[in-house]
Design a protein around this motif. Structure first.
Motif, PDB file in Angstrom:
ATOM      1  N   ARG A 120      36.689  34.328   2.867  1.00 48.79           N
ATOM      2  CA  ARG A 120      36.491  34.010   4.286  1.00 48.79           C
ATOM      3  C   ARG A 120      37.514  32.981   4.742  1.00 48.79           C
ATOM      4  O   ARG A 120      37.692  31.949   4.106  1.00 48.79           O
ATOM      5  N   TYR A 121      38.171  33.292   5.824  1.00 44.96           N
ATOM      6  CA  TYR A 121      39.092  32.382   6.492  1.00 44.96           C
ATOM      7  C   TYR A 121      38.514  32.091   7.879  1.00 44.96           C
ATOM      8  O   TYR A 121      37.519  32.694   8.281  1.00 44.96           O
ATOM      9  N   GLN A 122      39.142  31.210   8.603  1.00 46.74           N
ATOM     10  CA  GLN A 122      38.691  30.873   9.951  1.00 46.74           C
ATOM     11  C   GLN A 122      38.881  32.096  10.857  1.00 46.74           C
ATOM     12  O   GLN A 122      39.995  32.464  11.180  1.00 46.74           O
ATOM     13  N   GLY A 123      37.774  32.759  11.204  1.00 45.92           N
ATOM     14  CA  GLY A 123      37.834  33.874  12.150  1.00 45.92           C
ATOM     15  C   GLY A 123      37.954  35.256  11.534  1.00 45.92           C
ATOM     16  O   GLY A 123      37.880  36.245  12.252  1.00 45.92           O
TER      17      GLY A 123
ATOM     18  N   LEU B 135      38.395  29.388   3.170  1.00 47.49           N
ATOM     19  CA  LEU B 135      37.283  28.470   3.393  1.00 47.49           C
ATOM     20  C   LEU B 135      36.202  28.697   2.346  1.00 47.49           C
ATOM     21  O   LEU B 135      35.529  27.763   1.907  1.00 47.49           O
TER      22      LEU B 135
END
Length: 104
Positions: A79-82, A59
């Motif tokens: 950064r990734y989701q979560g 992201l």
């Protein structure tokens, strides 16, 4: 002659036992296991290309930190989701869930 042979043999055996002491070690069982990435997150040692192939584009790619001296290698964060993936140079060193509580 026989007595001389016995004395020489005995002294050789004594000298060899002193020259080669037996090695001993203890294994300390702490119950701790090697850290692993949680399911669904990149594991330690994967390259940036492998992470992008397996998990898709992040992201956000945060600015590089460090890299100003040999003792301070460049650290990249994606950064990734979560979760966030931390790279030293181009290899994963940690994957951390965003909601992970701080260690005390």
């Amino acid at each position: 002659m026989f007595l001389k042979f016995v004395l020489v043999t005995a002294s050789v055996l004594c000298a060899s036992s002193l020259a080669a002491p037996s090695a001993q070690a203890e294994v300390l069982a702490t119950g701790a296991k090697a850290p692993r990435a949680a399911a669904g997150m990149p594991g330690r040692g994967l390259s940036m290309a492998q992470v992008e192939r397996r998990y898709g584009a992040p992201l956000e790619k945060l600015p590089t930190a460090g890299g100003d001296a040999p003792r301070h290698p460049p650290i990249n964060r994606w950064r990734y989701q979560g979760y966030t993936v931390y790279f030293e140079r181009s290899r994963v060193i940690h994957s951390v869930r965003d909601d992970a509580p701080p260690k005390s």
